[in-house]
Design a protein around this motif. Structure first.
Motif, PDB file in Angstrom:
ATOM      1  N   ARG A 401       0.828  -1.199   0.000  1.00 17.13           N
ATOM      2  CA  ARG A 401       0.000   0.000   0.000  1.00 17.13           C
ATOM      3  C   ARG A 401       0.870   1.260   0.000  1.00 17.13           C
ATOM      4  NH1 ARG A 401      -3.616  -0.243   4.824  1.00 17.13           N
ATOM      5  NH2 ARG A 401      -4.693  -1.835   3.590  1.00 17.13           N
ATOM      6  N   LYS A 402       1.929   1.257   0.815  1.00 18.87           N
ATOM      7  CA  LYS A 402       2.821   2.418   0.876  1.00 18.87           C
ATOM      8  C   LYS A 402       3.514   2.651  -0.465  1.00 18.87           C
ATOM      9  CE  LYS A 402       3.774   2.108   5.845  1.00 18.87           C
ATOM     10  NZ  LYS A 402       4.800   1.799   6.886  1.00 18.87           N
ATOM     11  N   GLU A 403       3.941   1.571  -1.110  1.00 18.93           N
ATOM     12  CA  GLU A 403       4.607   1.721  -2.408  1.00 18.93           C
ATOM     13  C   GLU A 403       3.662   2.335  -3.428  1.00 18.93           C
ATOM     14  OE1 GLU A 403       7.456  -1.236  -4.456  1.00 18.93           O
ATOM     15  OE2 GLU A 403       5.498  -1.637  -5.385  1.00 18.93           O
ATOM     16  N   LEU A 404       2.407   1.879  -3.433  1.00 23.73           N
ATOM     17  CA  LEU A 404       1.429   2.388  -4.396  1.00 23.73           C
ATOM     18  C   LEU A 404       1.084   3.847  -4.113  1.00 23.73           C
ATOM     19  CD1 LEU A 404      -0.922  -0.730  -4.593  1.00 23.73           C
ATOM     20  CD2 LEU A 404       0.722   0.039  -6.306  1.00 23.73           C
ATOM     21  N   GLU A 405       0.935   4.190  -2.853  1.00 20.49           N
ATOM     22  CA  GLU A 405       0.600   5.565  -2.493  1.00 20.49           C
ATOM     23  C   GLU A 405       1.740   6.520  -2.832  1.00 20.49           C
ATOM     24  OE1 GLU A 405      -0.312   5.271   1.621  1.00 20.49           O
ATOM     25  OE2 GLU A 405      -2.404   4.632   1.290  1.00 20.49           O
TER      26      GLU A 405
END
Length: 554
Positions: A401-405
Motif C-alpha cells: 500500500r505504501k509503495e502504491l501511495e
C-alpha cells in the motif's frame, strides 16, 4: 474383463436404471463394446520400445486406477508431494486398464517436456475430444503447423503494443469497482462478494479490449454469455452413466463422443456459444466491406476480433477457417469468464473452490480494512489468492500500500513493467503466481518415442540407476506445476510461505533473491504457471498487466 463388468451392471438394483433414458442405456452399451475393442487392440499393438519401469503409488482399482483420486483432490500438489517423498521425483501413476502415466517432478525434465509441446508431446485424446466438444478446432486442440499458424495469427493481439493500448480499459473497470465497493462499505455492508465482481470485470475487459463489445456485466446487465454458463451441469448432478464415461475418458477418449446426457449438453453449449460468437464477429466488423471509419478500422486491426476477421478473410498466409475462428471466440469467452472456467472447464482442479473455503476463514474486519485501499485483478484465481494472502499477511499488505501511495497518479505502461518503479507490486504478483497456479499440472501424450533427461539420477523399479528415462509412444506424461512451483528442493525451506521478498534484489540494482535451483526453470519469470515452450500462455501479459493496473488504483 467385459464379462465381469456386465455381471456388475446386471447385479445393480433396478431402481438405478429407472431414471435413465434410452440414449443413456445405448451409450452404456456402446461403452462396453468400445472397451472390449480397446483391450483387443492394445494387446495386438504391443510395442518393442518400453517406457522406463518406474516406481509409484499403487491402486486396487484396475478399471480407473488413481484417476478419481487426482480429479477429486482439493490439493493435487500435496498428493504429488507425498508421492515424491515415497517414490522419488519421477514416478508412474496407474490410471486404469494397466496404463501408467509418468509424472516428472524434476525441473530439467519439465523444461525438456514443455519445450517439445505440440511436437513430440500433444494433447491427450481425452483432452482433445473434450475441447472439440466444447470449443471446436481452435488453438487449444491444434498441433504442429496448425498450432503455429493459429498462434501466429493471434499473437499481435497479445503483444506489448496491444496490451499498452488496453490499459485504458483496465483502468475504467478499476474505477467502476472502486466506486461500487466504496458505496457498499459506506452503506455499512460488512463483506463484499469478490468473486462475482471479478467475474463481471473479466467479462467486460475481454469484451471491450478483445471484441470491441461492452457486455455491461459491471453495470448489472445479464448478457447472453452469462446465461449460457448457467446451462453447465455440475458433476455431482450428472447421471451415473455420464460419470462413468468421464472416469473412463482418459483411457477411452472416444466415450466422450457417445450420446450420453453430459456429452449432449457440451455440444449444445458449443452451438449456443457459436450464436454469440457469430454476433460478436459481425459487431466487430465481419462483413463490413470497408464501411468502418478510418480510426475504427485502425483500432480493430490489432484487436483479437480484428485479427480473427482478417485471418478468416485471408486467401493465404495466416488464414483461419470459419470453424477455427468460432473456436477461438468460444474459448476466449469461456476462459475469461471465471464461472465457466472454474466450475466446468477445470472443475475439481480449479482453485476457485479452494478460495471459497479459505474466504470463509477470513472475518469481516479483514475484509473491510483490506478492500478499501487495495487492488484487484481480472484473473479471478490470481486476484482472490492475492487478496487472501495479503489479508493473512497484514505487514506485506501495508508495504504494498505504501509503495502504491508513493507512486502518485496512474502508472504508465513503462512504469508498471519497470523492475525498479514498483518492485514490491511485481514481487506480490510473482509470488501469487508461484503459490497459486490456475492449473495443478499439464498432461500430454507422447506422439513418438522420447528420452527425457533428469536433474539427478534416479533408481528404476528394477534397481538400475539412470540419469534419463525412456518414454514410449502413447505414454501420458504429467508435469506437476503446482508441486514444482513450491517444491523445497527448488525454492528452499520457505517454499510454501507467501514471501514476496524472495523476488526482490538483495542489493539495489542486483538480481532477485531466487536460489539457483529456481533459476533453472525456463518458464515465465522462472515459473511454470503459464507453461512454457510452444504453448506458453498467449494471454500472460494481458493477465499480469490487468493485475498491476488495478493494483495501482486501490
Amino acid at each position: 474383463m467385459t464379462t465381469v463388468l456386465l455381471d456388475r451392471l446386471l447385479s445393480l438394483d433396478s431402481s438405478v436404471f429407472a431414471h435413465l433414458t434410452s440414449t443413456d442405456l445405448a451409450a452404456a452399451t456402446l461403452s462396453l463394446a468400445v472397451l472390449f475393442s480397446y483391450l483387443v487392440r492394445r494387446h495386438r499393438t504391443a510395442r518393442h520400445v518400453k517406457t522406463t519401469n518406474l516406481a509409484g503409488p499403487q491402486s486396487s482399482n484396475f478399471i480407473v486406477g488413481l484417476f478419481p483420486t487426482l480429479v477429486r483432490s482439493e490439493n493435487p500438489g500435496a498428493i504429488v508431494e507425498g508421492w515424491v517423498r515415497e517414490h522419488g521425483r519421477v514416478f508412474a501413476v496407474p490410471t486404469g486398464f494397466g496404463r501408467r502415466n509418468v509424472t516428472i517432478a524434476d525441473v530439467k525434465a519439465a523444461n525438456h517436456f514443455l519445450a517439445r509441446d505440440t511436437g513430440v508431446y500433444r494433447q491427450t485424446g481425452f483432452a482433445r475430444v473434450f475441447m472439440l466438444n466444447l470449443f471446436g478446432n481452435g488453438i487449444l486442440v491444434a498441433e504442429d503447423e496448425d498450432h503455429r499458424r493459429q498462434r501466429k495469427a493471434l499473437t499481435p493481439a497479445f503483444s506489448i503494443a496491444a496490451i499498452r493500448g488496453y490499459l485504458g480499459v483496465f483502468y475504467d473497470s478499476a474505477y467502476k469497482i472502486k466506486s461500487a465497493w466504496e458505496a457498499l462499505l459506506d452503506s455499512g455492508e460488512p463483506t463484499i462478494e469478490v468473486q462475482s465482481w471479478m467475474n463481471h470485470a473479466s467479462l467486460d475487459d475481454i469484451g471491450i479490449a478483445g471484441f470491441g463489445y461492452d457486455f455491461g456485466a459491471l453495470d448489472g446487465k445479464n448478457s447472453d454469455v452469462v446465461k449460457i454458463f448457467h446451462a453447465f451441469e455440475r458433476p455431482e448432478t450428472s447421471s451415473w452413466v455420464s460419470r462413468i464415461l468421464f472416469l473412463l475418458g482418459p483411457v477411452l477418449p472416444v466415450l466422450q463422443r457417445l450420446p450420453a446426457k453430459s456429452n449432449r449438453m457440451m455440444r449444445g453449449i458449443k452451438t449456443s456459444m457459436a450464436v454469440v460468437a457469430d454476433r460478436l464477429l459481425v459487431q466487430g466488423g465481419r462483413g463490413a466491406g470497408g464501411n468502418l471509419g478510418v480510426e475504427e478500422d485502425k483500432s480493430m486491426d490489432k484487436s483479437i476480433m480484428g485479427l480473427l476477421i482478417k485471418a478468416e478473410g485471408a486467401s493465404e498466409g495466416l488464414t483461419m477457417s470459419n470453424e477455427e475462428v468460432l473456436a477461438q471466440v468460444r474459448y476466449l469467452i469461456v476462459s475469461l469468464t471465471p464461472r465457466a472456467s472454474a466450475d466446468v472447464v477445470l472443475d475439481e482442479y480449479t482453485v476457485v473452490r479452494w478460495l471459497r473455503n479459505d474466504l470463509d476463514q477470513l472475518n469481516g474486519t479483514h475484509y473491510r480494512s483490506f478492500y478499501r485501499p487495495f487492488p484487484l485483478t481480472t484473473t479471478v484465481p490470481l486476484t482472490q489468492w492475492a487478496l487472501i494472502e495479503l489479508c493473512k499477511h497484514q505487514d506485506k499488505q501495508q508495504t504494498l500500500r505504501k509503495e502504491l501511495e508513493a507512486g502518485g497518479g496512474d502508472p504508465t505502461w513503462d512504469q508498471l513493467n519497470s523492475q525498479t518503479h514498483l518492485p514490491y507490486l511485481n514481487a506480490v504478483v510473482q509470488e501469487t503466481l508461484r503459490l497459486h497456479p490456475p492449473l495443478a499440472g499439464i498432461s500430454r501424450v507422447a506422439s513418438t518415442d522420447d528420452v527425457i533427461p533428469l536433474s539427478n539420477p534416479i533408481t528404476t523399479l528394477d534397481g538400475t540407476p539412470t540419469s534419463q528415462i525412456t518414454i514410449a509412444k502413447g505414454t501420458v506424461v504429467n508435469c506437476p506445476v503446482a508441486y514444482l512451483n513450491q517444491a523445497e528442493e527448488v525454492w528452499g525451506p520457505d517454499a510454501k510461505e507467501f514471501k514476496p521478498e524472495r523476488w526482490l534484489p538483495a542489493v539495489e540494482g542486483g538480481e532477485d533473491g531466487l536460489p539457483e535451483s529456481a533459476r533453472m526453470i525456463q518458464g515465465y519469470h522462472h515459473l511454470f504457471t503459464f507453461s512454457d515452450g510452444p504453448r506458453l500462455c498467449l494471454g500472460r501479459n494481458f493477465a499480469v498487466a490487468n493485475f498491476k493496473v488495478r493494483s495501482s488504483q486501490w
